[in-house]
Motif scaffolding. Structure first.
Motif, PDB file in Angstrom:
ATOM      1  N   GLY A  30      32.226  18.920  36.693  1.00  0.00           N
ATOM      2  CA  GLY A  30      32.627  17.937  37.700  1.00  0.00           C
ATOM      3  C   GLY A  30      33.240  18.598  38.918  1.00  0.00           C
ATOM      4  N   GLY A 128      29.575  14.329  40.057  1.00  0.00           N
ATOM      5  CA  GLY A 128      30.880  14.981  39.962  1.00  0.00           C
ATOM      6  C   GLY A 128      31.971  14.027  39.505  1.00  0.00           C
ATOM      7  N   PHE A 131      31.430  13.284  35.804  1.00  0.00           N
ATOM      8  CA  PHE A 131      31.867  14.390  34.944  1.00  0.00           C
ATOM      9  C   PHE A 131      33.387  14.406  34.810  1.00  0.00           C
ATOM     10  CE2 PHE A 131      27.885  17.119  35.378  1.00  0.00           C
ATOM     11  CZ  PHE A 131      27.669  17.247  34.019  1.00  0.00           C
TER      12      PHE A 131
END
Length: 182
Positions: A30, A128, A131
């Motif tokens: 992420g 991102g 995550f």
């Protein structure tokens, strides 16, 4: 699951939640995706396709969406659109590229740069954020289910889960689960 296969959501509680290693991996991935997301817009010339420092950097940023864009969209939005999100993106970016080439004589134009960088920004931002959120709330299976899981927790309605299409992440989760359960 291939990107063209139908979405295979399962009931909440079916998949194992990630352990500390799986969560650390998701947090790291992420952070990497969000780093790229910021990089797409940080450059003053983000409106052109030359906004990355080298051709190698552009290729590295463009490759992941080519392979997993449909997963991000389909699993993230709980829709079984198959390859249509990626195909529509390629068609739209091709049209913007053709318009840029005809209008300016170059692909290095805001006419292509803005749509391309917005597309990349969406991809890396959504992935991102998913995550990182997945790492924080230990979303079972695919990280793209983290936002639906959070909404499910807040609304009191469990959200469906999806096996992570990235096999090594699933293997880490299963390995951690087998170690912790004896």
């Amino acid at each position: 699951m291939k990107q063209s296969e139908p979405l295979a959501l399962v009931d909440a509680g079916t998949l194992v939640r990630p352990g500390p290693l799986g969560r650390l991996l998701r947090l790291s991935l992420g952070a990497l995706c969000l780093y790229v997301f910021v990089g797409v817009f940080y450059d003053v010339e983000w409106t052109t396709i030359q906004s990355f420092s080298s051709l190698d950097a552009r290729l590295l940023v463009l490759l992941p969406p080519l392979f997993v864009f449909n997963y991000v969209v389909n699993i993230g939005f709980s829709r079984s659109w198959g390859q249509r999100p990626f195909i529509a993106s390629v068609i739209a970016l091709t049209v913007f590229g053709a318009v840029a080439l005809l209008a300016t004589g170059s692909l290095n134009s805001p006419l292509l740069g803005i749509p391309l960088n917005l597309w990349l920004g969406y991809f890396y931002g959504h992935l991102g954020l998913s995550f990182v959120l997945s790492a924080l709330i230990a979303t079972p299976g695919c990280e793209m289910r983290a936002i639906p899981e959070l909404f499910g927790r807040l609304s009191g309605k469990p959200s469906q889960e999806h096996t992570c299409p990235v096999a090594f992440i699933t293997k880490i989760d299963e390995w951690e689960h087998s170690r912790s359960s004896g």
